[in-house]
Design a protein around this motif. Structure first.
Motif, PDB file in Angstrom:
ATOM      1  N   ARG A  81      10.369   7.969   4.173  1.00 43.00           N
ATOM      2  CA  ARG A  81      10.654   6.334   5.757  1.00 43.00           C
ATOM      3  C   ARG A  81      12.065   6.653   5.279  1.00 43.00           C
ATOM      4  O   ARG A  81      13.155   6.213   6.489  1.00 43.00           O
ATOM      5  CB  ARG A  81      10.356   5.488   4.917  1.00 43.00           C
ATOM      6  N   LEU A  82      13.393   6.405   4.035  1.00 40.99           N
ATOM      7  CA  LEU A  82      14.111   5.823   4.452  1.00 40.99           C
ATOM      8  C   LEU A  82      14.692   7.558   4.630  1.00 40.99           C
ATOM      9  O   LEU A  82      15.670   7.598   5.078  1.00 40.99           O
ATOM     10  CB  LEU A  82      14.430   6.015   2.545  1.00 40.99           C
ATOM     11  N   TRP A  83      14.592   8.683   4.121  1.00 44.74           N
ATOM     12  CA  TRP A  83      15.377   9.768   4.939  1.00 44.74           C
ATOM     13  C   TRP A  83      14.592   9.846   6.234  1.00 44.74           C
ATOM     14  O   TRP A  83      16.208  10.740   6.679  1.00 44.74           O
ATOM     15  CB  TRP A  83      13.969  11.046   4.582  1.00 44.74           C
ATOM     16  N   GLN A  84      14.066   9.572   6.682  1.00 40.78           N
ATOM     17  CA  GLN A  84      14.042   9.830   7.993  1.00 40.78           C
ATOM     18  C   GLN A  84      15.205   8.652   8.922  1.00 40.78           C
ATOM     19  O   GLN A  84      15.922   8.611   9.899  1.00 40.78           O
ATOM     20  CB  GLN A  84      12.419   9.440   8.609  1.00 40.78           C
ATOM     21  N   GLN A  85      14.840   7.537   8.141  1.00 44.25           N
ATOM     22  CA  GLN A  85      15.468   6.582   8.406  1.00 44.25           C
ATOM     23  C   GLN A  85      17.323   7.479   8.494  1.00 44.25           C
ATOM     24  O   GLN A  85      18.258   6.743   8.758  1.00 44.25           O
ATOM     25  CB  GLN A  85      15.946   5.077   7.955  1.00 44.25           C
TER      26      GLN A  85
ATOM     27  N   GLN B 250       0.628  -1.468  -0.608  1.00 39.02           N
ATOM     28  CA  GLN B 250      -0.513  -0.565  -0.128  1.00 39.02           C
ATOM     29  C   GLN B 250       1.217   1.307  -0.496  1.00 39.02           C
ATOM     30  O   GLN B 250       0.304   2.471  -0.511  1.00 39.02           O
ATOM     31  CB  GLN B 250      -0.561   0.014   0.890  1.00 39.02           C
ATOM     32  N   LEU B 251       2.333   0.864   0.086  1.00 38.89           N
ATOM     33  CA  LEU B 251       2.982   2.372   0.437  1.00 38.89           C
ATOM     34  C   LEU B 251       2.997   3.220  -0.700  1.00 38.89           C
ATOM     35  O   LEU B 251       3.144   2.136  -2.370  1.00 38.89           O
ATOM     36  CB  LEU B 251       4.093   1.286   0.966  1.00 38.89           C
ATOM     37  N   GLN B 252       3.008   4.395  -1.241  1.00 37.56           N
ATOM     38  CA  GLN B 252       3.447   5.114  -2.521  1.00 37.56           C
ATOM     39  C   GLN B 252       5.244   5.341  -2.533  1.00 37.56           C
ATOM     40  O   GLN B 252       5.474   5.904  -0.954  1.00 37.56           O
ATOM     41  CB  GLN B 252       2.521   6.641  -2.206  1.00 37.56           C
ATOM     42  N   PRO B 253       5.441   6.115  -3.967  1.00 39.18           N
ATOM     43  CA  PRO B 253       7.543   5.865  -3.809  1.00 39.18           C
ATOM     44  C   PRO B 253       7.357   7.115  -2.550  1.00 39.18           C
ATOM     45  O   PRO B 253       8.470   6.741  -2.044  1.00 39.18           O
ATOM     46  CB  PRO B 253       6.716   6.010  -4.971  1.00 39.18           C
TER      47      PRO B 253
END
Length: 413
Positions: free
Chosen positions: A383-387, A374-377
């Motif tokens: 999420r990757l930026w936050q990680q 269900q995740l959009q690009p």
């Protein structure tokens, strides 16, 4: 008898897209003068003459012009060239008959006859002094691939054992030819055990997981081993007579601190009496600012305070690597660096950013396959930026990402 040992010229190499023809020409001019001044009898070039297997015509002309000039100034000079892992063996050997007529031996391939036996004769080269007397025998062994080596009838790594066997076979042939007082030398392009590599510029020689070769493959009676491949001049196993000459100029910023050199070997009968480094002048400086990565404000201040010689012609201006420690993304990094060095006689070759990363939170809930579907690009991007950076993605970065995700011209949404 006096020999000079060099390797890893990498003619045709560029440093972050900057042409280095001028620097190579300065080295070759220096080497030509050194051959004359040192009254050398032979020049040993231990591989990686070119930077790639398909060198430019300019790089090839540079090599052949040097060979012609060196022979013109020192008619008795013998030159032995072996191929390295960067070289094309066939291309390097192509002008061999013409070069041999002028005292240059080029060994690129290990040749076999119709029965599959290796032609050892072409790997053993007699070296003569100014009077034309044979004073040494040189084992010219190019970079070896698995198909080049004989099959050793011993247990263990077939490639390693095959290399050792080939060196031993060539040594035995030279030993059968030599007379009292004649030395046996070896040339090789390989990575020896405990050899110190240059991280950024050396192509690893890895075949089936095998790389480093033991010094024991050289017979104790070998007076000197002229090695190529590693760019840092160094001894093998702390032995004076097993040497890498190293590259004559820095091929990456990792080599800024290297003392580039050519080695002079003085033979006394069957032994190498003395090995002397001859330091190669550096035609163009490489600068790393600062010495270790630092915050951007400190880096910009250091760049602005750089004092350089404004009279330097363009081809002599130093190359610059800028090393920055960042807390997060800095979209205007290059623009700020270029502004800090504006008007300075320097060539910006590389900006090396080091970012502080934030570890992912312990105990974070893992996503199910349904949730992932269900995740959009842009959700994944957030999420990757936050990680990576420990903060929400800035609006301008999200806008740029969404722009990249838009369909191209002529495509339907």
């Amino acid at each position: 008898m006096r020999l000079l040992h060099t390797s890893d010229w990498h003619l045709g190499q560029t440093l972050h897209n900057y042409d280095r023809t001028y620097e190579h020409e300065c080295f070759l001019d220096w080497l030509e003068g050194t051959i004359v001044a040192e009254e050398a009898d032979a020049l040993l070039i231990a591989g990686d003459i070119f930077d790639n297997a398909n060198p430019s015509s300019a790089a090839q002309r540079q090599l052949y012009r040097f060979l012609q000039r060196a022979k013109a100034r020192t008619p008795h000079l013998q030159i032995v060239v072996i191929a390295g892992n960067h070289d094309s063996p066939g291309r390097l050997e192509a002008p061999g008959p013409l070069l041999e007529a002028h005292g240059t031996v080029v060994i690129g391939n290990v040749v076999r006859d119709r029965e599959g036996a290796i032609d050892l004769e072409r790997l053993v080269v007699p070296l003569r002094n100014k009077a034309g007397e044979t004073k040494a025998w040189c084992l010219g062994i190019p970079f070896l691939r698995p198909g080049d080596v004989p099959r050793a009838k011993v247990e263990g790594d077939a490639y390693l054992n095959g290399i050792a066997l080939l060196y031993n076979q060539a040594f035995e042939l030279a030993q059968s030819r030599r007379e009292a007082g004649q030395a046996i030398l070896a040339m090789g392009h390989c990575h020896m055990v405990d050899g110190q590599s240059s991280v950024d510029s050396e192509r690893r020689i890895v075949i089936g997981g095998t790389e480093a070769l033991p010094a024991s493959m050289f017979d104790p009676e070998i007076a000197y081993a002229a090695l190529g491949h590693l760019h840092l001049a160094q001894r093998v196993g702390k032995k004076e007579h097993l040497r890498y000459s190293g590259s004559p100029l820095p091929l990456s910023f990792a080599e800024v601190g290297y003392q580039h050199q050519v080695l002079r070997i003085d033979l006394d009968g069957a032994v190498a009496k003395e090995v002397t480094p001859l330091l190669v002048p550096r035609a163009v400086d490489l600068l790393r600012v600062p010495g270790k990565p630092a915050p951007l404000a400190e880096v910009l201040a250091a760049l602005e305070s750089l004092e350089l010689d404004d009279a330097l012609p363009p081809q002599c201006r130093p190359y610059l690597e800028v090393r920055v420690l960042l807390d997060g993304p800095e979209p205007s990094l290059r623009a700020q660096v270029e502004a800090a060095i504006a008007g300075k006689p320097v060539r910006l070759a590389k900006i090396e950013p080091t970012r502080k990363t934030v570890a992912s939170q312990d105990g974070a809930d893992a996503l199910t396959l349904d949730q992932l579907a269900q995740l959009q690009p842009d959700d994944i991007f957030r999420r990757l930026w936050q990680q990576r950076f420990g903060e929400d993605a800035p609006d301008e970065q999200l806008s740029a990402f969404n722009e990249l995700m838009l369909p191209g011209d002529g495509e339907s949404a």
